[in-house]
Each structure stands twice: as C-alpha cells, then as structure tokens.
Motif scaffolding. Structure first.
Motif, PDB file in Angstrom:
ATOM      1  N   HIS A 181       0.839  -1.197   0.000  1.00  0.00           N
ATOM      2  CA  HIS A 181       0.000   0.000   0.000  1.00  0.00           C
ATOM      3  C   HIS A 181       0.872   1.244   0.000  1.00  0.00           C
ATOM      4  O   HIS A 181       1.722   1.418   0.879  1.00  0.00           O
ATOM      5  N   THR A 183       0.901   5.420   0.032  1.00  0.00           N
ATOM      6  CA  THR A 183       0.064   6.602   0.280  1.00  0.00           C
ATOM      7  C   THR A 183       0.911   7.852   0.085  1.00  0.00           C
ATOM      8  O   THR A 183       2.003   7.963   0.626  1.00  0.00           O
ATOM      9  N   LEU A 185       0.945  11.557   1.005  1.00  0.00           N
ATOM     10  CA  LEU A 185       0.266  12.513   1.886  1.00  0.00           C
ATOM     11  C   LEU A 185       1.304  13.417   2.504  1.00  0.00           C
ATOM     12  O   LEU A 185       2.379  12.956   2.881  1.00  0.00           O
ATOM     13  N   ARG A 192       3.665   0.622   2.886  1.00  0.00           N
ATOM     14  CA  ARG A 192       3.422  -0.379   3.914  1.00  0.00           C
ATOM     15  C   ARG A 192       3.131  -1.707   3.237  1.00  0.00           C
ATOM     16  O   ARG A 192       2.512  -1.739   2.173  1.00  0.00           O
ATOM     17  N   TYR A 194       1.387  -5.465   3.882  1.00  0.00           N
ATOM     18  CA  TYR A 194       0.502  -6.188   4.792  1.00  0.00           C
ATOM     19  C   TYR A 194       0.250  -7.586   4.287  1.00  0.00           C
ATOM     20  O   TYR A 194       0.326  -7.870   3.100  1.00  0.00           O
ATOM     21  N   ILE A 208     -11.958  -8.598   4.853  1.00  0.00           N
ATOM     22  CA  ILE A 208     -10.488  -8.510   4.887  1.00  0.00           C
ATOM     23  C   ILE A 208     -10.030  -8.018   6.252  1.00  0.00           C
ATOM     24  O   ILE A 208     -10.568  -7.058   6.792  1.00  0.00           O
ATOM     25  N   LEU A 210      -6.166  -7.026   7.921  1.00  0.00           N
ATOM     26  CA  LEU A 210      -4.772  -6.862   7.513  1.00  0.00           C
ATOM     27  C   LEU A 210      -3.834  -6.994   8.698  1.00  0.00           C
ATOM     28  O   LEU A 210      -4.162  -6.591   9.813  1.00  0.00           O
TER      29      LEU A 210
ATOM     30  N   VAL B  49      -5.082  16.746   5.654  1.00  0.00           N
ATOM     31  CA  VAL B  49      -3.732  16.599   6.204  1.00  0.00           C
ATOM     32  C   VAL B  49      -3.729  16.834   7.711  1.00  0.00           C
ATOM     33  O   VAL B  49      -3.039  16.155   8.465  1.00  0.00           O
ATOM     34  N   PHE B  52      -4.840  13.829   9.449  1.00  0.00           N
ATOM     35  CA  PHE B  52      -3.805  12.795   9.374  1.00  0.00           C
ATOM     36  C   PHE B  52      -2.713  13.046  10.393  1.00  0.00           C
ATOM     37  O   PHE B  52      -2.220  12.127  11.054  1.00  0.00           O
ATOM     38  N   ARG B  53      -2.343  14.327  10.537  1.00  0.00           N
ATOM     39  CA  ARG B  53      -1.222  14.625  11.436  1.00  0.00           C
ATOM     40  C   ARG B  53      -1.570  14.374  12.891  1.00  0.00           C
ATOM     41  O   ARG B  53      -0.710  14.045  13.700  1.00  0.00           O
ATOM     42  N   LYS B  57       0.006   7.600  12.866  1.00  0.00           N
ATOM     43  CA  LYS B  57       0.110   7.367  11.427  1.00  0.00           C
ATOM     44  C   LYS B  57      -0.134   5.906  11.044  1.00  0.00           C
ATOM     45  O   LYS B  57      -0.902   5.608  10.149  1.00  0.00           O
ATOM     46  N   ASP B  58       0.514   5.010  11.746  1.00  0.00           N
ATOM     47  CA  ASP B  58       0.422   3.606  11.322  1.00  0.00           C
ATOM     48  C   ASP B  58      -0.996   3.072  11.410  1.00  0.00           C
ATOM     49  O   ASP B  58      -1.445   2.331  10.541  1.00  0.00           O
ATOM     50  N   LEU B  61      -2.979   4.505   8.555  1.00  0.00           N
ATOM     51  CA  LEU B  61      -2.628   3.862   7.284  1.00  0.00           C
ATOM     52  C   LEU B  61      -3.183   2.448   7.222  1.00  0.00           C
ATOM     53  O   LEU B  61      -3.621   1.990   6.163  1.00  0.00           O
ATOM     54  N   LEU B  62      -3.175   1.746   8.372  1.00  0.00           N
ATOM     55  CA  LEU B  62      -3.713   0.377   8.398  1.00  0.00           C
ATOM     56  C   LEU B  62      -5.195   0.382   8.062  1.00  0.00           C
ATOM     57  O   LEU B  62      -5.663  -0.416   7.243  1.00  0.00           O
ATOM     58  N   LEU B  64      -6.894   2.691   6.411  1.00  0.00           N
ATOM     59  CA  LEU B  64      -7.062   3.076   5.011  1.00  0.00           C
ATOM     60  C   LEU B  64      -6.771   1.896   4.091  1.00  0.00           C
ATOM     61  O   LEU B  64      -7.524   1.601   3.146  1.00  0.00           O
ATOM     62  N   ALA B  65      -5.681   1.188   4.407  1.00  0.00           N
ATOM     63  CA  ALA B  65      -5.301   0.040   3.582  1.00  0.00           C
ATOM     64  C   ALA B  65      -6.365  -1.044   3.647  1.00  0.00           C
ATOM     65  O   ALA B  65      -6.687  -1.676   2.629  1.00  0.00           O
ATOM     66  N   ARG B  66      -6.899  -1.275   4.828  1.00  0.00           N
ATOM     67  CA  ARG B  66      -7.925  -2.305   4.966  1.00  0.00           C
ATOM     68  C   ARG B  66      -9.128  -1.993   4.112  1.00  0.00           C
ATOM     69  O   ARG B  66      -9.653  -2.845   3.392  1.00  0.00           O
TER      70      ARG B  66
END
Lengths: 305, 359
Positions: A181, A183, A185, A192, A194, A208, A210, B49, B52-53, B57-58, B61-62, B64-66
């Motif tokens: 993934h 990003t 930003l 990342r 996963y 899903i 992750l 942003v 996000f700040r 972060k992790d 991002l996890l 979002l990725a999921r």
C-alpha cells in the motif's frame, strides 16, 4: 555428458530469451550499493530483494558510480544481466539513506527517481509470519497527489512496474495474501506491506483483515530524472501483432445469440427449383380441359428453401 | 393479514442481506479506479492533512489500507471463476495500465526466397499430420525421422534404371545425392540469414540525414552522376553547377618521355640534395610543426590534471587509455619531426636571432 548439439541449442534458447519479443519476459531488477552505504540502506536493499525474489539480483559489492551523473555503468550491468529495473542504494551527508528506483528501455536509462528514507522498519523487526516468496502482490495507491503531481504520476508507474511481478491469466483466490500500500500525503510517500487475512463474511466475498508484515518505509522524494515525452512514447509503442484482431460481421442481440450476415447474389426466380408435379407437365398436343382440371386440383406448391 | 406478513418477511430478508453485506461494504466518496489485470487499485479520495497529522500514522494507514483492500477484493471476487485441481481460480482480464516495454518491439525479418515465391504464387502452408499409415508395416509411422515411412536408406534392393550405367553403384549414388541436398539446403539457409542481416544502409552513406553539409551533398551528387552505364561521361551539368573538385586523380605522374630538360633539371636537383650535409628543410613547415607540438603538450598537461581528478572518482579506463595512447603516438611523431624542426629551427632561428654585432 552434453553433446555439442545440445550446447548449441541451449545457447540458442538463451539468446532467444534475451532477444526482443512480442510479449516480453517479466522485468527483473538489479539491486546494488553505491560507494558508501549505511546499515539502514543495506537492510532496506535486502528487504526489497526478498519482496522481488525471484525476479531480482542483489549485488554484494559496492559500485562507485553516481547514477544521476553518469549512467554508463548501470547500462553496462543491465546489458550483462538482462535487467530492465534497478535499485541503487547509497548514503552520504548530503543525501542520507538514499534509494534510487529506475527503469531502462533498450538498455538506456528511461526514468530514475531518488527517494530518501526518513523512517524504516525492516522485515526482521516485525515479528509475524511472512508471505511465501514469489506471491503476486496486490497494489494500492492512495492519495490524489498520485494523479495531480507529474513526478508522483511517474513514480506510481515506476513502482507499479517494479513490484507487480509476472502477468498471469488467472489467480488462485486463496493465494491473494500480499498487499503493498502506497500513500502520498503531506509531502511524503508511505509504503506499507501487509498480509491479507480472508475472514468469513455472510456472503461469498470474504471480509479482509490486515496484518503488517513489513518492511515499512516513509519516503521523501528527492531528485528525478524522467524520460522526455517522445522517448516515453517510444517505449510504450506496442507491436501491431499484439493488438486484438477485431472480428467483423459478428453481432449479439439482447439474449446473447450470435448473429452474422450472409451476403448472397440476386436469385433468378424463374429458374427456381421447385417440386415437380407430374400431372402438371405439359403434354404434347394435350387437351385443354384435362390440363385445367389438373391445374385446379393441387392446392399449394411448396417452395423448397 | 397475509399481505402484512409478506411485507414483514421481505423487510426482514432485506435487513438480513444488508447486515451480511455490512461486513464487506466500504463507504468512499469517490470510487476507486481498478486495474484487475495488475491487481491494482487507485484511491483518489482526499485525506485532510490536519486530520492525518493528529492521529497515529500507522493505525490510520492500516485502516485506510484495509478499506482499500476490501474494495479491491470485492472487485476481484466479481471475476469469473473456475476450479483447477482443488483450487478455485479467478480469471483475470488483461492489464489496462500502459507500461513501457523492456526492449523495442522486434523488427520483422525480411521474407526468405521461398516465402517471397510462395506469396507471389499464392501457395498456402498445409498442415501435415505427424503420423502416416504405412501399408507394408501395417502401422502408423512418422512422416520423417526414426523409423519413418519411406526410408530410402533401408532399401536392400535398388533396380538399375535402363538409362544408367550397369557398373554404377546405385547405393553410393543415393548417398551422394542426399549429401548434395543437405549441403544445398544448408547453403540456402545461410544465404537467407545473410540476406536478412544485410538489409541495412547503402554504401558510402548516401542515405539522407537531417543536416547534410555542403560537401556531403556535393559528394552525393557526384556519386549519383557517375552511377550511369558510361560512368557519368555524358551527363549534362545543371546551369549553375560547378565542376567537381578533388574527385579527379589523386596523384599526378609526369609522362614517361616528355620534357627532357625538365627531367634533367629534376635529377640534378635531387643529386644536390643528396650530396649536401645539411638536411633539406622548409622553414614554415618546421615552425608550424613546432607550434603544433607545443599546443599539444599544453593540452596533454591540462588533460592529465583533469584525468587525475576523475581517476579517483569514476572508472573511465577506456577513455583515459584511448586518449593517452593516441596522445603518445601523436606526440612521438611530432616529437621526432619537432625535434628535427626544433634543432633546425633553433639553428636557423638562432642564426637569425644572433646579435647584429657578431654577424
């Protein structure tokens, strides 16, 4: 031992595999170190090599070159090892923990993008079970910056080219384990990796979950060397033979029935072959009344099609 | 009452469906762009942003990725599937994203002599079966190869044709004919390869380039002019065309028996030069050579300074060696000529430069 002819065939096959082809081989990557490297960079190169295995070669020796100044040695290595992707890692005071991702066309540099590692967590630091080597990863790019900024657009194309692996006609549904993934930003690019767990949901498509397996990178974009527009276009030119041939004269209706048109010449209806009625045949010097009766009798003449 | 319960049932079924789909639905403002052939998804949705700040972060991002992976998996599960040896496999469409090639597409090979002939005559390639029925052996045999149908080498009896010499060895004749056919085939194959490789630029570089200099164009014109049956003797010149220079003879020889006095003069001069102790010297030539040699030495010194720096950084052995070698060769020659010139020049020049008093 191997006979002379076998050696000849083997070398011929080897050369043929390296010659330009219609459908090309998987792009292999060469991963190399520069004049000075840090622990971070060496570990990062090793991790990316394990992501890209078996379509990658990792060189152990240091190469004292600067890709942005002189790309001849890179092109030489690419010719020798037949690799069209490269990853060059280096470290100095001005550019710490530097990775240069690049690709070549016809053994000349096409694009090169330099990324600086701001934060890095290696594969070994994240203690989870990893995906087997050679799994085709799913790739997700997030962030509108990947579509808006020209450099990021190229980076997206380059990362896709780098990590996608071989093109396959079908994929095993249970084997979709790995996902990368990216990003974009806040001026940085977060990468990342996963592992994908397919959980039961009520329906056919699974839910899903992750699990991060690493490596994890926080990149910042440094220098770029992008190909000129015409070289980029030239590199994309596909041979005509690959374009799918359009079959003419085939149409489908709403039910999916295949239709085609058959073109015939104009028929001379006077010469149409019909069923012969013996009774209707003209007789030599026949009587009109009998003919009329015979003519009135049959109802319809079936026209054979 | 019945209608009411039917409605209730339907509503219940809908609610159940929605619940099932709940686990796999993801709400996004903009739909993702998919390229299933590459297992690729592109999410263009904006992320604030500031938001996000603030977060970790992790974790962000996890999550979002999921979500994105869920959407990608939903798309992949829509593809047609089939069962291949105990595994369910989804058929992928062709990749959509245009990516650059590794190498340029292969150039079409020029057709061989046979291919040209076949195209001209309209001969199609007929696919032949691998096995042919053999009547004598009553089984299927190969068309060619080991244990083939009409194996001429296995014949133990060959009839001598009426027109042939009775003492001729028919078996040897067959073997020789086969060898000749093989050699002819090999020869033609090599000729085809040579023809395929040769199809490049015409000689003398008469292919038009983007920017052609004046003399290149003049050369092209003169070559074109002389490419006639009478080697350009009867080709008229255009009104403003100038006669070609330097295309005539490169050396001029005196006629064998011509000017006797001239010849005598030349021979006597030659004897004089051979006799004299001093070397015959052209002052202008000598001075020019000396100047050239000095320029070359300066350039070499500059290059050595630069090469020394670069030698440590990059490896340019080819360039350095090549230039060094050439430089040395040039210097050697110039050194020899220059040495002579210098000595002579020094002597001559020295003589000239001597104080007027002494002279």
């Amino acid at each position: 031992g191997t006979s002379q002819k076998q050696i000849i065939y083997r070398s011929k096959r080897f050369l043929e595999s390296r010659a330009p082809k219609l459908t090309e081989n998987v792009k292999t990557a060469m991963i190399m170190k520069g004049g000075n490297t840090s622990q971070t960079v060496t570990q990062a190169l090793k991790d990316i090599y394990s992501l890209k295995k078996p379509n990658a070669v990792l060189y152990k020796k240091k190469n004292i070159t600067r890709p942005f100044e002189d790309s001849t040695s890179l092109e030489f290595f690419s010719k020798k090892s037949d690799c069209s992707l490269f990853l060059f890692g280096s470290h100095n005071k001005k550019r710490p923990n530097n990775l240069i991702f690049g690709r070549l066309f016809d053994f000349h540099v096409l694009d090169m993008i330099e990324l600086g590692i701001e934060k890095y967590v290696s594969l070994s630091e994240i203690k989870t079970s990893k995906c087997p080597e050679g799994t085709k990863p799913m790739l997700v790019f997030a962030g509108e910056a990947f579509d808006v900024d020209n450099d990021l657009k190229r980076l997206k194309s380059l990362l896709l080219d780098f990590f996608r692996g071989p093109t396959v006609p079908a994929v095993r549904l249970a084997g979709l384990e790995h996902i990368l993934h990216f990003t974009a930003l806040d001026g940085k690019i977060y990468m990342r990796s996963y592992r994908c767990l397919l959980k039961k949901s009520g329906c056919r498509t699974p839910r899903i979950e992750l699990e991060e397996i690493g490596p994890s990178f926080d990149f910042v974009m440094r220098r770029t060397h992008l190909a000129s527009d015409d070289l980029y276009k030239l590199a994309h030119r596909q041979p005509k033979a690959l374009k799918p041939k359009k079959k003419k004269n085939i149409s489908h209706d709403a039910f999916g029935t295949k239709f085609g048109r058959v073109h015939m010449q104009k028929q001379d209806l006077s010469k149409l072959q019909t069923r012969k009625m013996k009774g209707l045949r003209k007789r030599k010097g026949g009587v009109d009344s009998t003919e009329d009766e015979a003519a009135a009798a049959p109802k319809q003449v079936k026209v054979e099609s | 009452m019945a209608a009411c319960s039917v409605e209730q049932l339907l509503a219940k079924a809908e609610a159940e469906e929605a619940e099932k789909l709940n686990s796999i639905t993801v709400k996004k403002e903009l739909d993702l762009e998919f390229d299933i052939g590459n297992l690729l998804a592109f999410d263009k949705n904006r992320v604030e942003v500031a938001v996000f700040r603030q977060q970790k972060k992790d974790e962000f991002l996890l999550a979002l990725a999921r979500d994105n992976t869920q959407l990608l998996i939903n798309e992949i599960w829509k593809q047609p599937t089939e069962r291949v040896e105990e595994a369910i496999v989804a058929k992928l469409p062709d990749p959509v994203t245009p990516l650059p090639r590794e190498k340029p597409p292969p150039k079409a090979k020029p057709p061989t002599k046979w291919e040209q002939f076949a195209k001209l005559k309209g001969i199609q390639k007929k696919k032949k079966t691998n096995l042919v029925w053999d009547e004598t052996a009553k089984e299927w045999r190969r068309r060619w190869g080991y244990k083939r149908v009409n194996d001429g080498t296995k014949e133990w009896l060959i009839e001598v044709p009426e027109t042939a010499d009775p003492n001729e060895d028919q078996f040897a004749k067959r073997v020789k004919a086969k060898k000749e056919r093989v050699a002819k085939n090999e020869f033609n194959r090599l000729k085809n390869i040579a023809r395929a490789q040769k199809g490049k630029a015409p000689g003398l570089g008469l292919t038009p380039k983007a920017q052609q200099s004046k003399d290149e164009l003049a050369r092209a014109v003169s070559v074109a002019k002389s490419s006639t049956a009478s080697v350009g003797r009867f080709q008229d010149r255009l009104p403003k065309e100038k006669p070609p220079k330097n295309t005539g003879k490169k050396r001029k020889f005196e006629p064998l028996i011509g000017n006797f006095s001239n010849e005598k003069q030349k021979q006597l001069e030659l004897l004089q030069v051979m006799d004299s102790k001093k070397p015959k010297m052209d002052i202008t030539k000598a001075v020019n050579k000396q100047m050239r040699e000095e320029d070359r030495e300066e350039a070499a010194a500059k290059y050595k300074k630069g090469a020394g720096k670069r030698g440590r950084k990059g490896n340019m052995p080819g360039k350095g060696k090549g230039k060094g070698g050439k430089g040395k060769g040039g210097k050697g020659r110039a050194g020899g000529g220059g040495g002579k010139g210098r000595a002579g020049g020094g002597g001559g020049g020295g003589k000239k430069r001597s104080k007027p008093g002494k002279k």
